[in-house]
Design a protein around this motif. Structure first.
Motif, PDB file in Angstrom:
ATOM      1  N   PHE A 258      12.057  65.745  19.757  1.00 23.60           N
ATOM      2  CA  PHE A 258      12.194  67.173  19.491  1.00 23.60           C
ATOM      3  C   PHE A 258      10.846  67.804  19.160  1.00 23.60           C
ATOM      4  O   PHE A 258      10.620  68.979  19.435  1.00 23.60           O
ATOM      5  N   SER A 262       9.343  70.820  21.261  1.00 24.71           N
ATOM      6  CA  SER A 262       8.943  72.068  20.623  1.00 24.71           C
ATOM      7  C   SER A 262       7.545  72.477  21.063  1.00 24.71           C
ATOM      8  O   SER A 262       7.280  73.648  21.355  1.00 24.71           O
ATOM      9  N   GLN A 288      17.559  73.204  19.361  1.00 19.31           N
ATOM     10  CA  GLN A 288      17.855  72.517  18.116  1.00 19.31           C
ATOM     11  C   GLN A 288      18.976  71.502  18.337  1.00 19.31           C
ATOM     12  O   GLN A 288      19.869  71.719  19.152  1.00 19.31           O
ATOM     13  N   GLU A 289      18.927  70.416  17.596  1.00 16.25           N
ATOM     14  CA  GLU A 289      19.963  69.399  17.686  1.00 16.25           C
ATOM     15  C   GLU A 289      21.207  69.876  16.963  1.00 16.25           C
ATOM     16  O   GLU A 289      21.137  70.526  15.917  1.00 16.25           O
ATOM     17  N   THR A 290      22.382  69.577  17.535  1.00 18.62           N
ATOM     18  CA  THR A 290      23.659  69.990  16.963  1.00 18.62           C
ATOM     19  C   THR A 290      24.434  68.776  16.490  1.00 18.62           C
ATOM     20  O   THR A 290      24.053  67.628  16.755  1.00 18.62           O
ATOM     21  N   ARG A 294      23.958  64.917  17.810  1.00 23.20           N
ATOM     22  CA  ARG A 294      23.258  64.078  16.834  1.00 23.20           C
ATOM     23  C   ARG A 294      23.618  62.604  16.935  1.00 23.20           C
ATOM     24  O   ARG A 294      22.736  61.748  16.870  1.00 23.20           O
TER      25      ARG A 294
END
Length: 372
Positions: A258, A262, A288-290, A294
């Protein structure tokens, strides 16, 4: 007697047709398969009466009354009332299953109520050969629930695979359970299609047959997708087990991934390059990770992405079919309007022609009146 290991009522649902009523989902577990059946309270009441009359005595647990709580101003659809009745009905079924006296659970009424196959059908793997209109819809709802259960089992197995060799046995057991459930789903799906053919021979309207045929087709597509997920997840798990190194841990890999995404997003957003076509608003922040992604590794995220795309494709196919029908309706309406316009043009010509004749007749009448 088909062996039953456990029975439970995990949830209820409120249905509006033909009138608002509560339906109880009964989950039945056997050594090699599980299934669910749906009944309302009146079915439990009829079962209690059948068991009492066929065995000569009431079952070991009392059946909760239907109208006892209405004296306190509480309706039968009140959530607290429904929950109390669900627990009481669950105790009722478990008492029959666990009692030393087997006459209630071995009765035909109890087997039919739980959808327990006979010994002949269980040995050959065949289900019921015919359906009524309502039982067909209940079986379809049960298969939809089974498909959702299989998908959740596959997601659980993928999550266990990401935890390393410590959870390998649990992942294998979960995957085996998903494959068994998928095999049972395919078998019962074939029985559902055969049952629909029987309903067609029994005189079901053609429109309803087409609608239920679409339901079967969507379930078949879902089963095919689940089969692909089983095969793809198994091959991906084998590949990841061969190539997985002890360090860094998955959390560090995820953080590094991530972080790199980014930085790549920042570089892309600061550049002057823009795609030629953008659907929706351009993202203003890096992805974004959910909670859904995850527990998944890279292969699991890829499978989730593909399954979402497949679902969107299916929705687009359905939308395309609707638009095609709307186009056909529009073309038919346009042709009808053109025919009506032609009829109106012909009527206008007839009116003009008869108007001319009336004018000439009036002039002749005026001449005759002038001579007099």
């Amino acid at each position: 007697m088909y062996p039953i290991q456990s029975v439970s009522i995990p949830r209820t649902s409120l249905r509006q047709s033909p009138s608002p009523h509560t339906v109880y989902e009964i989950h039945v577990s056997a050594p090699v398969r599980t299934w669910s059946t749906f009944h309302r309270y009146s079915s439990f009441d009829a079962l209690h009466a059948d068991l009492t009359s066929s065995t000569g005595s009431a079952p070991p647990a009392p059946l909760p009354p239907k109208h006892a709580l209405s004296l306190f101003g509480r309706k039968g659809t009140d959530p607290a009332v429904v929950e109390e009745r669900r627990l009481a009905l669950e105790r009722y079924l478990r008492a029959i299953l666990a009692d030393k006296d087997a006459r209630w659970r071995e009765s035909q009424a109890f087997r039919v109520f739980l959808g327990i196959p006979s010994s002949a059908s269980s040995s050959s793997g065949a289900g019921p050969s015919s359906f009524s209109s309502s039982s067909w819809l209940e079986e379809h709802a049960t298969l939809q629930s089974s498909a959702r259960t299989i998908r959740s089992l596959l997601a659980k197995r993928d999550a266990l695979l990401t935890q390393g060799s410590a959870s390998a046995s649990s992942a294998h057991a979960t995957g085996l359970e998903a494959k068994k459930a998928l095999a049972a789903l395919l078998t019962r799906l074939g029985q559902l299609a055969v049952g629909l053919e029987g309903l067609g021979r029994a005189g079901m309207p053609e429109g309803e047959l087409r609608r239920r045929g679409d339901l079967v087709s969507r379930l078949q597509d879902e089963a095919e997708t689940l089969g692909k997920l089983v095969v793809a997840a198994r091959s991906a798990g084998a590949l990841s087990s061969r190539s997985r190194s002890p360090s860094p841990p998955p959390t560090a890999q995820r953080a590094e991934l991530f972080a790199s995404s980014s930085s790549a997003f920042s570089a892309l957003s600061s550049s002057s390059l823009r795609p030629g076509r953008v659907l929706g608003r351009a993202p203003s922040a890096p992805p974004q990770e959910t909670a859904q992604t995850r527990p998944l590794d890279n292969a699991g995220v890829l499978h989730l992405h593909r399954s979402v795309i497949d679902q969107q494709d299916e929705q687009l196919k359905g939308l395309s079919a609707i638009l095609a029908r709307q186009k056909m309706l529009g073309v038919a309406i346009g042709a009808e309007i053109e025919g009506q316009n032609e009829m109106l043009d012909g009527l206008t010509e007839d009116v003009d022609r008869f108007g001319g004749k009336l004018g000439r007749a009036k002039k002749q009448m005026d001449k005759l009146q002038g001579k007099k």
